[in-house]
Structures are given as structure tokens and as C-alpha cells.
Write an enzyme that holds these catalytic residues in place. Structure first.
Site, PDB file in Angstrom:
ATOM      1  N   HIS A  45       0.886   1.020 -13.230  1.00 54.82           N
ATOM      2  CA  HIS A  45       1.661  -0.145 -13.674  1.00 54.82           C
ATOM      3  C   HIS A  45       3.148   0.230 -13.708  1.00 54.82           C
ATOM      4  CE1 HIS A  45       2.417  -3.939 -15.690  1.00 54.82           C
ATOM      5  NE2 HIS A  45       3.274  -3.277 -16.455  1.00 54.82           N
ATOM      6  N   GLY A  50       0.780  -1.235   0.000  1.00 52.48           N
ATOM      7  CA  GLY A  50       0.000   0.000   0.000  1.00 52.48           C
ATOM      8  C   GLY A  50       0.812   1.286   0.000  1.00 52.48           C
ATOM      9  N   ILE A  66      -7.385  -9.338 -11.635  1.00 49.75           N
ATOM     10  CA  ILE A  66      -7.951  -8.739 -12.847  1.00 49.75           C
ATOM     11  C   ILE A  66      -9.420  -8.440 -12.551  1.00 49.75           C
ATOM     12  CG2 ILE A  66      -8.434  -9.082 -15.309  1.00 49.75           C
ATOM     13  CD1 ILE A  66      -5.432  -9.159 -14.678  1.00 49.75           C
ATOM     14  N   ASP A 115      -4.029  -3.910 -18.980  1.00 44.86           N
ATOM     15  CA  ASP A 115      -3.094  -2.781 -19.188  1.00 44.86           C
ATOM     16  C   ASP A 115      -3.227  -2.162 -20.583  1.00 44.86           C
ATOM     17  OD1 ASP A 115      -2.047  -3.350 -16.624  1.00 44.86           O
ATOM     18  OD2 ASP A 115      -0.520  -4.677 -17.445  1.00 44.86           O
ATOM     19  N   GLY A 118      -9.376  -4.991 -21.269  1.00 42.56           N
ATOM     20  CA  GLY A 118      -8.129  -5.713 -21.523  1.00 42.56           C
ATOM     21  C   GLY A 118      -7.207  -5.610 -20.306  1.00 42.56           C
ATOM     22  N   ASN A 171       1.553   3.033  -2.608  1.00 44.85           N
ATOM     23  CA  ASN A 171       0.858   3.963  -3.510  1.00 44.85           C
ATOM     24  C   ASN A 171      -0.379   4.549  -2.848  1.00 44.85           C
ATOM     25  OD1 ASN A 171       2.201   4.222  -6.199  1.00 44.85           O
ATOM     26  ND2 ASN A 171       2.154   1.992  -6.052  1.00 44.85           N
TER      27      ASN A 171
HETATM   28  C1  GRF Z   1       3.649  -1.298  -7.406  1.00 42.90           C
HETATM   29  O1  GRF Z   1       4.795  -1.427  -8.218  1.00 42.90           O
HETATM   30  C2  GRF Z   1       2.452  -1.239  -8.309  1.00 42.90           C
HETATM   31  O2  GRF Z   1       2.670  -0.603  -9.514  1.00 42.90           O
HETATM   32  C3  GRF Z   1       2.243  -2.692  -8.532  1.00 42.90           C
HETATM   33  O3  GRF Z   1       2.378  -3.239  -7.257  1.00 42.90           O
HETATM   34  C4  GRF Z   1       3.439  -2.575  -6.604  1.00 42.90           C
HETATM   35  C5  GRF Z   1       3.146  -2.449  -5.131  1.00 42.90           C
HETATM   36  O4  GRF Z   1       2.624  -1.248  -4.752  1.00 42.90           O
HETATM   37  N1  GRF Z   1       1.097  -2.978  -9.325  1.00 42.90           N
HETATM   38  P1  GRF Z   1       2.106  -0.841  -3.297  1.00 42.90           P
HETATM   39  O5  GRF Z   1       3.300  -0.589  -2.394  1.00 42.90           O
HETATM   40  O6  GRF Z   1       1.245  -1.956  -2.721  1.00 42.90           O
HETATM   41  O7  GRF Z   1       1.337   0.418  -3.560  1.00 42.90           O
END
Ligand code: GRF
Length: 201
Positions: free
Chosen positions: A115, A17, A98, A156, A154, A19
Site C-alpha cells: 500500500h 505491474g 477487495i 489495509d 478488513g 511491483n
Molecule cells: C502501487 O502504488 C501500489 O501500491 C498500488 O498500485 C500502484 C501500482 O503498482 N496499490 P504497479 O505498477 O501496478 O505494481
């Protein structure tokens, strides 16, 4: 659609988490005043992202594929949770499943994903997590990066909102490259949410 109120963002997660944290911090610091986080949904009950959400006082839910042998029922559960939270925008931030087409259709044009590569390179089926960075290094690329894009049916393949490059340097391994890309992700995800909010406003 004219939005004078804040955008209600629901964030779907599966892991650490970081992001999500970048979004929480951007909102907390005032640099993303257009948005508020309505709900965090995790596909795993042990995701640290849930702890980050709780610490920030954000409502959480766990909706795990393993509890729904019927994938249409899983989609209904997700759509109900998003609707209950009055979600305007869905952000997939390290979400490792997905999305069922029913979810994509219910929130058409209102789902974005981050991504860890420069789409259209190193994306699609099988390109997730460290595998992306390994493939970039094996191909001898001079650069990689991160992309935020709209989600369509789709993998990505949706329209790109924002993309930023990082250089692959001599001595980089998949872990150092992942860390550099993740740093960029933390910048462009809040920026992309802002762009989406401003586009719809
Ligand atoms: C990140 O690289 C994101 O792009 C990918 O999973 C990774 C983990 O991210 N899809 P987070 O620390 O859980 O946000």
C-alpha cells in the site's frame, strides 16, 4: 511448516505491474532465492502486468469481477486458480479489488499487500492510487511512504511486515510523490516476501 523447496508465490495485479516486475527482477538477480512466481492473476485483461509476466515466462490468468455477478463464485474461481498453482503465498501488487472473505480465509496468514502510504495513515476505503498521495499533500504531511502488510478481512488492517518512509519535499505534487513512493515499494516488496519466506521456514 519446514520449507526446503522454493515458496510458490502467486501475484494478483490490475495495472502496470511495476511491483510484479520488482519481484521478477529480484528473483532473476538472485536476491530472492527463496521464492518463485507460480502464477500471475489479473483482474483486467488489458493490464500491462500480464505482458510483463508473459515476457518472464510466468503462467497468467485473467479473473475479472465483471464476469462474475456472484461474488462467491468469483472467490471460488480465485481459490481454485491459486490452489491449482500450488500457491504458498499470495501477493497483492497493485490489485485494485477487495478480496472476498472466502479467499482471505482460504489463504489466512498467507496473503500480503503493498500500500502506498504509511499505514495506519491514508489507508482503508477510498484510499487507493493517486488519491492517497493527494490526501497526503492536502494534509501538509512532511513524510509519506509505503507499507507491506498481511491481508485480513478488513481493508489495509492486517499486521504490518515492513514500512519505509519518503520525505515530502517542497515542490512535490501528487505525481512526483507517487513516483518516489513507488520507488520505495519496489524495494520493500521483495524484502517483505523474503521476510515472510524466512518467517515460515
Ligand atoms: C502501487 O502504488 C501500489 O501500491 C498500488 O498500485 C500502484 C501500482 O503498482 N496499490 P504497479 O505498477 O501496478 O505494481
Amino acid at each position: 511448516m519446514l520449507m526446503s523447496r522454493k515458496f510458490r508465490v502467486s501475484v494478483l495485479v490490475s495495472g502496470g505491474g511495476t511491483n510484479l516486475q520488482a519481484l521478477i527482477d529480484s528473483i532473476g538477480s538472485g536476491s530472492l532465492p527463496e521464492a518463485e512466481i507460480a502464477l500471475v492473476i489479473s483482474s483486467r485483461e488489458d493490464a500491462f502486468a500480464l505482458e510483463r509476466a508473459r515476457r518472464a515466462g510466468i503462467k497468467t490468468a485473467v479473473i475479472a469481477a465483471k464476469d462474475f455477478p456472484d461474488k462467491a463464485a468469483l472467490a471460488r474461481e480465485l481459490v481454485c486458480a491459486l490452489a491449482d498453482a500450488n500457491t504458498d503465498l499470495v501477493v497483492l501488487a497493485g490489485y485494485m479489488s477487495i478480496l472476498h472473505p472466502d479467499v482471505v480465509r482460504s489463504y489466512s496468514g498467507r496473503i500480503i499487500n503493498i500500500h502506498p502510504s504509511l499505514i495506519p495513515k491514508y489507508c482503508g476505503k477510498g484510499f487507493y492510487g493517486i488519491k492517497v498521495h493527494r490526501a497526503v499533500l492536502e494534509a501538509g504531511e512532511k513524510a509519506s511512504g509505503a507499507t507491506v502488510h498481511y491481508v485480513d478481512e478488513g481493508i489495509d488492517t492486517g499486521d504490518i511486515i515492513l514500512q519505509r518512509e519518503v520525505l515530502v519535499e517542497k515542490g512535490d505534487d501528487e505525481n512526483t510523490l507517487a513516483a518516489k513512493v513507488l520507488e520505495v515499494e519496489h524495494k520493500i516488496l521483495p524484502e517483505a516476501v523474503k521476510i515472510v519466506c524466512e518467517t515460515v521456514k
